[in-house]
Design a protein around this motif. Structure first.
Motif, PDB file in Angstrom:
ATOM      1  N   LYS A 116      -6.046  -1.660 -10.500  1.00 12.44           N
ATOM      2  CA  LYS A 116      -7.057  -2.705 -10.338  1.00 12.44           C
ATOM      3  C   LYS A 116      -6.406  -4.077 -10.170  1.00 12.44           C
ATOM      4  O   LYS A 116      -6.796  -4.861  -9.292  1.00 12.44           O
ATOM      5  N   GLN A 117      -5.426  -4.378 -11.014  1.00 17.78           N
ATOM      6  CA  GLN A 117      -4.740  -5.669 -10.928  1.00 17.78           C
ATOM      7  C   GLN A 117      -4.007  -5.816  -9.598  1.00 17.78           C
ATOM      8  O   GLN A 117      -3.999  -6.883  -8.988  1.00 17.78           O
ATOM      9  N   TYR A 118      -3.393  -4.721  -9.157  1.00 18.66           N
ATOM     10  CA  TYR A 118      -2.663  -4.758  -7.890  1.00 18.66           C
ATOM     11  C   TYR A 118      -3.610  -5.020  -6.725  1.00 18.66           C
ATOM     12  O   TYR A 118      -3.311  -5.822  -5.835  1.00 18.66           O
ATOM     13  N   ALA A 119      -4.768  -4.360  -6.728  1.00 18.28           N
ATOM     14  CA  ALA A 119      -5.743  -4.558  -5.652  1.00 18.28           C
ATOM     15  C   ALA A 119      -6.249  -5.998  -5.637  1.00 18.28           C
ATOM     16  O   ALA A 119      -6.427  -6.604  -4.562  1.00 18.28           O
ATOM     17  N   MET A 120      -6.482  -6.579  -6.813  1.00 21.10           N
ATOM     18  CA  MET A 120      -6.947  -7.970  -6.886  1.00 21.10           C
ATOM     19  C   MET A 120      -5.887  -8.925  -6.345  1.00 21.10           C
ATOM     20  O   MET A 120      -6.198  -9.875  -5.619  1.00 21.10           O
ATOM     21  N   ILE A 121      -4.605  -8.692  -6.684  1.00 14.72           N
ATOM     22  CA  ILE A 121      -3.526  -9.546  -6.198  1.00 14.72           C
ATOM     23  C   ILE A 121      -3.380  -9.426  -4.680  1.00 14.72           C
ATOM     24  O   ILE A 121      -3.171 -10.423  -3.966  1.00 14.72           O
ATOM     25  N   MET A 122      -3.504  -8.209  -4.148  1.00 13.48           N
ATOM     26  CA  MET A 122      -3.390  -8.016  -2.699  1.00 13.48           C
ATOM     27  C   MET A 122      -4.552  -8.690  -1.968  1.00 13.48           C
ATOM     28  O   MET A 122      -4.361  -9.278  -0.890  1.00 13.48           O
ATOM     29  N   LEU A 245       9.940   0.066  -9.037  1.00 13.20           N
ATOM     30  CA  LEU A 245       9.424  -1.297  -9.123  1.00 13.20           C
ATOM     31  C   LEU A 245       8.704  -1.720  -7.853  1.00 13.20           C
ATOM     32  O   LEU A 245       7.816  -2.584  -7.891  1.00 13.20           O
ATOM     33  N   ASN A 246       9.056  -1.141  -6.710  1.00 14.36           N
ATOM     34  CA  ASN A 246       8.491  -1.562  -5.430  1.00 14.36           C
ATOM     35  C   ASN A 246       7.240  -0.790  -5.033  1.00 14.36           C
ATOM     36  O   ASN A 246       6.433  -1.290  -4.265  1.00 14.36           O
ATOM     37  N   THR A 247       7.085   0.430  -5.509  1.00 11.71           N
ATOM     38  CA  THR A 247       5.979   1.276  -5.064  1.00 11.71           C
ATOM     39  C   THR A 247       4.683   0.856  -5.744  1.00 11.71           C
ATOM     40  O   THR A 247       4.647   0.624  -6.954  1.00 11.71           O
ATOM     41  N   SER A 248       3.612   0.793  -4.974  1.00  9.15           N
ATOM     42  CA  SER A 248       2.337   0.321  -5.517  1.00  9.15           C
ATOM     43  C   SER A 248       1.736   1.365  -6.459  1.00  9.15           C
ATOM     44  O   SER A 248       1.948   2.577  -6.283  1.00  9.15           O
ATOM     45  N   PRO A 249       0.957   0.926  -7.439  1.00  6.83           N
ATOM     46  CA  PRO A 249       0.297   1.878  -8.345  1.00  6.83           C
ATOM     47  C   PRO A 249      -0.830   2.652  -7.685  1.00  6.83           C
ATOM     48  O   PRO A 249      -1.375   3.584  -8.283  1.00  6.83           O
ATOM     49  N   LEU A 250      -1.187   2.292  -6.455  1.00  2.00           N
ATOM     50  CA  LEU A 250      -2.244   3.020  -5.747  1.00  2.00           C
ATOM     51  C   LEU A 250      -1.768   4.383  -5.269  1.00  2.00           C
ATOM     52  O   LEU A 250      -2.571   5.281  -5.037  1.00  2.00           O
ATOM     53  N   LEU A 251      -0.440   4.542  -5.106  1.00  2.00           N
ATOM     54  CA  LEU A 251       0.105   5.819  -4.646  1.00  2.00           C
ATOM     55  C   LEU A 251       0.122   6.807  -5.814  1.00  2.00           C
ATOM     56  O   LEU A 251       0.732   6.537  -6.843  1.00  2.00           O
ATOM     57  N   PRO A 252      -0.542   7.944  -5.672  1.00  2.00           N
ATOM     58  CA  PRO A 252      -0.528   8.917  -6.775  1.00  2.00           C
ATOM     59  C   PRO A 252       0.765   9.729  -6.797  1.00  2.00           C
ATOM     60  O   PRO A 252       1.475   9.818  -5.795  1.00  2.00           O
ATOM     61  N   MET A 253       1.059  10.308  -7.947  1.00  2.00           N
ATOM     62  CA  MET A 253       2.247  11.151  -8.080  1.00  2.00           C
ATOM     63  C   MET A 253       2.055  12.484  -7.365  1.00  2.00           C
ATOM     64  O   MET A 253       2.954  12.959  -6.674  1.00  2.00           O
ATOM     65  N   TYR A 254       0.877  13.102  -7.503  1.00  2.00           N
ATOM     66  CA  TYR A 254       0.624  14.434  -6.942  1.00  2.00           C
ATOM     67  C   TYR A 254      -0.620  14.405  -6.062  1.00  2.00           C
ATOM     68  O   TYR A 254      -1.522  13.560  -6.217  1.00  2.00           O
ATOM     69  N   ASP A 255      -0.676  15.352  -5.124  1.00  2.00           N
ATOM     70  CA  ASP A 255      -1.887  15.524  -4.338  1.00  2.00           C
ATOM     71  C   ASP A 255      -2.802  16.526  -5.023  1.00  2.00           C
ATOM     72  O   ASP A 255      -2.535  16.971  -6.150  1.00  2.00           O
ATOM     73  N   ASP A 256      -3.883  16.894  -4.377  1.00  2.00           N
ATOM     74  CA  ASP A 256      -4.856  17.791  -4.988  1.00  2.00           C
ATOM     75  C   ASP A 256      -4.308  19.192  -5.226  1.00  2.00           C
ATOM     76  O   ASP A 256      -4.851  19.956  -6.020  1.00  2.00           O
ATOM     77  N   ASN A 257      -3.213  19.546  -4.550  1.00  3.69           N
ATOM     78  CA  ASN A 257      -2.598  20.864  -4.725  1.00  3.69           C
ATOM     79  C   ASN A 257      -1.466  20.842  -5.743  1.00  3.69           C
ATOM     80  O   ASN A 257      -0.764  21.844  -5.912  1.00  3.69           O
ATOM     81  N   GLY A 258      -1.270  19.715  -6.408  1.00  3.42           N
ATOM     82  CA  GLY A 258      -0.227  19.618  -7.408  1.00  3.42           C
ATOM     83  C   GLY A 258       1.156  19.402  -6.842  1.00  3.42           C
ATOM     84  O   GLY A 258       2.154  19.538  -7.556  1.00  3.42           O
ATOM     85  N   GLN A 259       1.252  19.063  -5.552  1.00  4.03           N
ATOM     86  CA  GLN A 259       2.541  18.814  -4.919  1.00  4.03           C
ATOM     87  C   GLN A 259       2.865  17.317  -4.958  1.00  4.03           C
ATOM     88  O   GLN A 259       1.971  16.473  -4.950  1.00  4.03           O
ATOM     89  N   PHE A 260       4.165  17.010  -4.968  1.00  7.32           N
ATOM     90  CA  PHE A 260       4.560  15.608  -4.909  1.00  7.32           C
ATOM     91  C   PHE A 260       4.022  14.976  -3.627  1.00  7.32           C
ATOM     92  O   PHE A 260       4.156  15.530  -2.541  1.00  7.32           O
ATOM     93  N   VAL A 261       3.425  13.816  -3.756  1.00  2.99           N
ATOM     94  CA  VAL A 261       2.975  13.071  -2.588  1.00  2.99           C
ATOM     95  C   VAL A 261       4.179  12.422  -1.917  1.00  2.99           C
ATOM     96  O   VAL A 261       5.038  11.843  -2.583  1.00  2.99           O
ATOM     97  N   ASN A 262       4.260  12.552  -0.586  1.00  5.08           N
ATOM     98  CA  ASN A 262       5.299  11.841   0.155  1.00  5.08           C
ATOM     99  C   ASN A 262       4.674  11.198   1.377  1.00  5.08           C
ATOM    100  O   ASN A 262       3.449  11.114   1.491  1.00  5.08           O
ATOM    101  N   THR A 263       5.491  10.760   2.306  1.00  7.35           N
ATOM    102  CA  THR A 263       4.983   9.981   3.428  1.00  7.35           C
ATOM    103  C   THR A 263       4.482  10.830   4.592  1.00  7.35           C
ATOM    104  O   THR A 263       4.147  10.294   5.640  1.00  7.35           O
ATOM    105  N   ASP A 264       4.454  12.145   4.437  1.00  8.37           N
ATOM    106  CA  ASP A 264       3.901  13.010   5.484  1.00  8.37           C
ATOM    107  C   ASP A 264       2.380  12.934   5.391  1.00  8.37           C
ATOM    108  O   ASP A 264       1.746  13.665   4.639  1.00  8.37           O
ATOM    109  N   ILE A 265       1.766  12.061   6.172  1.00  9.24           N
ATOM    110  CA  ILE A 265       0.350  11.736   5.986  1.00  9.24           C
ATOM    111  C   ILE A 265      -0.586  12.850   6.449  1.00  9.24           C
ATOM    112  O   ILE A 265      -1.787  12.772   6.237  1.00  9.24           O
ATOM    113  N   SER A 266      -0.052  13.902   7.089  1.00 10.39           N
ATOM    114  CA  SER A 266      -0.929  14.929   7.645  1.00 10.39           C
ATOM    115  C   SER A 266      -1.129  16.114   6.710  1.00 10.39           C
ATOM    116  O   SER A 266      -1.921  16.998   7.011  1.00 10.39           O
TER     117      SER A 266
END
Length: 307
Positions: A116-122, A245-266
């Protein structure tokens, strides 16, 4: 063990990685090759003293001035560290056990913005730049706390432990000293699953008087087996903590399948949706640390002499 033995000796750890080496300056910074001192353990020249169990050390002497180190020639130009391990003594067998166990935690974590704080600052920075807010008030309320990447990176209560079982004894003709040791340390960053150090050691020193004490025969021998696993410490531009320190808190650790989220957006479903354009280009720093910054080594070392 060396810290504070001699005035002016500077000791700096190379990194916070468990089992990583250290830099020792006895006579300042040298100009040829490197500044490391010469290490002599029980009369044997060695490249470092990482293999020695502290419980096995009888004495440490540091030669700083040129006169005392002159016997070692140019090799002693940066100073000499003399280490003597424990030897046997006359008398009945004596068994001793030395142990410690500790928990490691960092003293302070940097305060990070939640989602929430990050979104307000952005929103604020984009409005100040003449743009429109990225998030509506309703979206900000629905964000929750998000991901605190520093909490994900650091392990609370990383253990460190050491155990040494030793035996000494002897008679007028022969004396002996031997020990078995185990040391381990888990990394505060990433925890024991991805950063750990283990050392198994065995030492035996014996001495025998033969033929009416005219001939003396003995040996020093130390064997160590070290297993080391650690994350890449990187540099000021590329390392695991910088990513946290650089990654935003909006990025989740895991996706809905329990896998690490990475930059493969598809390939990711998050909260029932295929990716969010806000995440595009961001990398999961924890996943990057786990899969791309791993080092593993296994080392066996036998050091000793016979006289």
């Amino acid at each position: 063990a060396l810290q504070g033995q001699t005035p002016g000796v500077q000791i700096t750890t190379m990194s916070g990685q468990p089992g990583d080496g250290f830099k020792v300056l006895v006579r300042g910074v040298g100009t040829i090759h490197n500044s490391a001192p010469l290490y002599i353990v029980d009369g044997v020249q060695v490249s470092d003293i990482d293999h020695i169990n502290n419980s096995d050390i009888e004495s440490i002497d540091i030669l700083k001035d040129g006169a005392s180190a002159a016997i070692y020639g140019s090799q002693g130009a940066n100073g000499v560290v003399l280490i003597t391990t424990k030897g046997g003594t006359k008398g009945g067998a004596r068994i001793s056990f030395d142990a410690y166990y500790g928990i490691q935690n960092i003293a302070r974590k940097p305060p990070m913005l939640n989602a929430k704080q990050y979104a307000m600052i952005m929103n604020e920075q984009n409005i100040n730049s003449g743009g429109m807010p990225y998030f509506t008030n309703e979206e900000i309320v629905a964000l929750g706390s998000g991901t605190n990447w520093t909490n994900e990176m650091f392990d609370n209560g990383a253990p460190t432990q050491s155990y040494t079982l030793s035996a000494t004894g002897g008679s007028d003709m022969s004396v002996y000293s031997m020990s078995l040791g185990y040391t381990s340390q888990a990394g505060v960053v990433a925890g024991s699953d991805y950063s750990n150090y283990e050392r198994f050691s065995f030492r035996i020193n014996t001495e025998h008087n033969l033929y009416k004490n005219i001939v003396k025969v003995g040996q020093h021998a130390t064997f160590t087996y070290v297993k080391n696993r650690g994350i890449d410490t990187g540099n000021q531009y590329n390392n695991s903590l910088r990513g946290a320190l650089n990654t935003s808190p909006l990025l989740p650790m895991y996706d809905d399948n329990g896998q690490f989220v990475n930059t493969d957006i598809s390939t990711h479903q998050i909260n029932g949706q295929t990716w969010n354009t806000w995440y595009n280009g961001e990398s999961n720093p924890y996943a990057q640390m786990v899969y791309t910054n791993q080092n593993r080594t296994a080392t066996q070392k036998l050091v000793g002499d016979v006289y």
